[in-house]
Design a protein around this motif. Structure first.
Motif, mmCIF file in Angstrom:
data_model
loop_
_atom_site.group_PDB
_atom_site.id
_atom_site.type_symbol
_atom_site.label_atom_id
_atom_site.label_comp_id
_atom_site.label_asym_id
_atom_site.label_seq_id
_atom_site.Cartn_x
_atom_site.Cartn_y
_atom_site.Cartn_z
ATOM 1 N N VAL A 281 0.860 -1.189 0.000
ATOM 2 C CA VAL A 281 0.000 0.000 0.000
ATOM 3 C C VAL A 281 0.897 1.240 0.000
ATOM 4 N N PRO A 282 0.370 2.404 -0.356
ATOM 5 C CA PRO A 282 1.184 3.613 -0.331
ATOM 6 C C PRO A 282 1.402 4.130 1.080
ATOM 7 N N LEU A 283 2.508 4.827 1.303
ATOM 8 C CA LEU A 283 2.728 5.513 2.575
ATOM 9 C C LEU A 283 1.903 6.790 2.623
ATOM 10 N N VAL A 284 1.901 7.526 1.509
ATOM 11 C CA VAL A 284 1.123 8.764 1.434
ATOM 12 C C VAL A 284 -0.260 8.453 0.873
ATOM 13 N N SER A 285 -1.194 9.361 1.111
ATOM 14 C CA SER A 285 -2.569 9.163 0.662
ATOM 15 C C SER A 285 -2.989 10.298 -0.252
ATOM 16 N N ASP A 286 -3.899 9.986 -1.180
ATOM 17 C CA ASP A 286 -4.419 11.032 -2.071
ATOM 18 C C ASP A 286 -5.875 11.364 -1.759
ATOM 19 N N HIS A 287 -6.466 10.671 -0.770
ATOM 20 C CA HIS A 287 -7.855 10.944 -0.396
ATOM 21 C C HIS A 287 -8.000 10.932 1.118
ATOM 22 N N ILE A 288 -8.895 11.716 1.622
ATOM 23 C CA ILE A 288 -9.126 11.821 3.050
ATOM 24 C C ILE A 288 -9.694 10.517 3.613
ATOM 25 N N VAL A 308 3.143 -6.683 5.330
ATOM 26 C CA VAL A 308 2.577 -5.461 4.765
ATOM 27 C C VAL A 308 3.696 -4.475 4.523
ATOM 28 N N TYR A 309 3.719 -3.906 3.334
ATOM 29 C CA TYR A 309 4.747 -2.933 2.956
ATOM 30 C C TYR A 309 4.101 -1.609 2.581
ATOM 31 N N GLN A 310 4.817 -0.523 2.887
ATOM 32 C CA GLN A 310 4.382 0.823 2.521
ATOM 33 C C GLN A 310 5.343 1.384 1.472
ATOM 34 N N TYR A 311 4.769 1.793 0.341
ATOM 35 C CA TYR A 311 5.570 2.285 -0.785
ATOM 36 C C TYR A 311 6.092 3.685 -0.478
ATOM 37 N N LEU A 312 7.388 3.900 -0.692
ATOM 38 C CA LEU A 312 8.039 5.147 -0.297
ATOM 39 C C LEU A 312 8.354 6.085 -1.449
ATOM 40 N N LYS A 313 8.455 5.538 -2.662
ATOM 41 C CA LYS A 313 8.958 6.331 -3.789
ATOM 42 C C LYS A 313 7.798 6.959 -4.558
ATOM 43 N N GLY A 314 7.090 7.905 -3.941
ATOM 44 C CA GLY A 314 5.960 8.536 -4.590
ATOM 45 C C GLY A 314 4.648 7.909 -4.136
ATOM 46 N N PHE A 315 3.641 7.959 -5.009
ATOM 47 C CA PHE A 315 2.318 7.437 -4.668
ATOM 48 C C PHE A 315 2.052 6.145 -5.425
ATOM 49 N N TYR A 316 1.625 5.120 -4.688
ATOM 50 C CA TYR A 316 1.342 3.805 -5.266
ATOM 51 C C TYR A 316 -0.153 3.686 -5.531
ATOM 52 N N HIS A 317 -0.533 3.606 -6.812
ATOM 53 C CA HIS A 317 -1.940 3.599 -7.218
ATOM 54 C C HIS A 317 -2.309 2.323 -7.978
ATOM 55 N N ALA A 318 -1.390 1.351 -8.033
ATOM 56 C CA ALA A 318 -1.611 0.150 -8.833
ATOM 57 C C ALA A 318 -2.665 -0.746 -8.216
ATOM 58 N N LYS A 319 -3.299 -1.548 -9.094
ATOM 59 C CA LYS A 319 -4.296 -2.514 -8.655
ATOM 60 C C LYS A 319 -3.877 -3.880 -9.197
ATOM 61 N N VAL A 320 -3.377 -4.736 -8.318
ATOM 62 C CA VAL A 320 -2.857 -6.025 -8.767
ATOM 63 C C VAL A 320 -3.103 -7.088 -7.701
#
Length: 399
Positions: A281-288, A308-320
């Protein structure tokens, strides 16, 4: 006192209306929802994980279109990269190409003048899923979250990217944007064309499904795949079946981890029977509130033994979703209740082990750009965070 009583009555009436609207609207929707099963096809597939590379390829293919272009996006912004995209569409119309563009009524960011310019240039335009009476609230929540591009009936794209600067690594808060998008040639394009035209018929009230010009003869490709269109139904079943049939490993990549109760319990059961479960999942969020909504689920799964891993290099939006290295799901659906129970989504199940190896190479790279999370990373650290979790849990269906 009287004013307070009036306000309470108004709020109660509003809550009652929303509940009745949503309940009756969903009942009507499910009674008419499509449940068609598409066949397994053989197609050629490529995958893009970076916006600039995807847009370079997509724009090149659009510029070479000879007969017709059919495009559906949840979001098309009104910014520089979007204007480049729209200019290509208008140029192709000038060259005699039929161009149809459909965007979600809520999700799109196009200004009225931009749409008027498109129509004046000859681009056929339609809004998908416009809210309508009598169930105004429910219909406003049912979004067309699909992303489909079909060029000359022979080349197609689907996946997580939309059109806008954030998807092209030009939003400082969310860059670089990480996503997965498929390019398809071969016989599977027929199903993508059909899905677009069915959505076009619903939105524009024009039936083009019988026009054979949009369905050229296509050869088989090298990868077995199956498209799975869903609309507030079937997605939970598909995910449940994949998880329930896992014997060795499950990998889930998603920007929003808010599973249904059924899917969540199946994940827990998979861990208990010895299946390795990895979630990115992403570390940062794009929605409240979406992060807070995911925390209780992720805390529990980590305690159960999931990684569980948190993505650090930008925003992770993939669906897989990858199960046992034998089936891979890439598409538009997030691992959340909104995708499972409200949105129109489109996923692609891939059964080609060689292609799945390519996907896993990307996943390995993304894990290297992530950190392994602990229970503490998803535990409330203040009263405010606890309140956010409670609020998110209450409205998780709509996040």
């Amino acid at each position: 006192m009287e004013i307070g009583s009036i306000l309470i009555a108004i709020i109660a009436a509003l809550v009652l209306w929303v509940y009745a609207d949503f309940t009756l609207g969903r009942k009507k929707h499910l009674a008419s929802a499509k449940t068609n099963t598409l066949p397994v096809r053989e197609s050629n597939l490529a995958i893009f994980a970076e916006g600039p590379k995807l847009f370079e390829d997509l724009f090149s293919e659009l510029k070479n279109a000879k007969e017709h272009i059919h495009i559906l996006f949840y979001i098309v912004q009104d910014d520089k990269i979007s204007q480049e995209f729209l200019s290509i569409l208008k140029d192709r119309v000038k060259a005699g190409v039929e161009v149809r563009l459909m965007v979600d009524w809520v999700g799109n960011g196009l200004k009225r003048k931009t749409i008027q310019d498109l129509k004046a240039a000859g681009v056929e335009f339609a809004y998908s899923q416009m809210p309508k009476l009598p169930f105004l609230f429910y219909s406003s929540q049912v979004r067309n979250h699909r992303k489909i591009t079909v060029i000359d009936g022979q080349t197609a794209y689907l996946g997580g990217f939309n059109i806008g600067k954030e998807y092209n690594n030009q939003d400082p808060k969310l860059s670089p944007w990480r996503d997965y998008h498929l390019k398809m040639t071969g016989e599977g394009v027929t199903d993508l064309q059909s899905e677009f035209l069915e959505d076009w018929q619903a939105a524009a009230k024009v039936n083009l499904l019988q026009n054979q010009a949009y369905f050229p003869s296509l050869e088989k490709g090298s990868s077995r795949q199956q498209l799975v269109p869903t609309e507030g139904l079937l997605l939970e079943d598909m995910m449940s079946d994949l998880i329930n049939n896992a014997n060795q490993s499950i990998f889930i990549g998603t920007p929003y981890f808010i599973p249904s109760k059924r899917v969540f319990e199946l994940l827990r059961a998979a861990i208990k029977r010895g299946v390795s479960v990895t979630i990115l999942v992403p570390l940062v969020s794009d929605h409240i509130l979406v992060k807070e909504a995911s925390h209780p689920y992720l805390r529990t799964l980590i305690k159960d033994g999931a990684d569980v891993y948190q993505y650090l290099k930008g925003f992770y939006h993939a669906k897989v979703l990858v199960v046992d290295d034998s089936v891979c799901d890439v598409g538009t659906a997030n691992f959340d209740k909104r995708s499972m129970f409200l949105n129109y989504e489109l996923n692609c199940l891939i059964y080609d082990k060689e292609f799945i190896k390519k996907v896993k190479t990307i996943l390995t790279e993304d894990l290297l750009n992530s950190r392994k999370a602990t229970v503490e990373d998803f535990s409330p650290v203040s009263v405010l965070v606890s309140l956010k979790e409670t609020t998110a849990r209450t409205i998780s269906y709509f996040l």
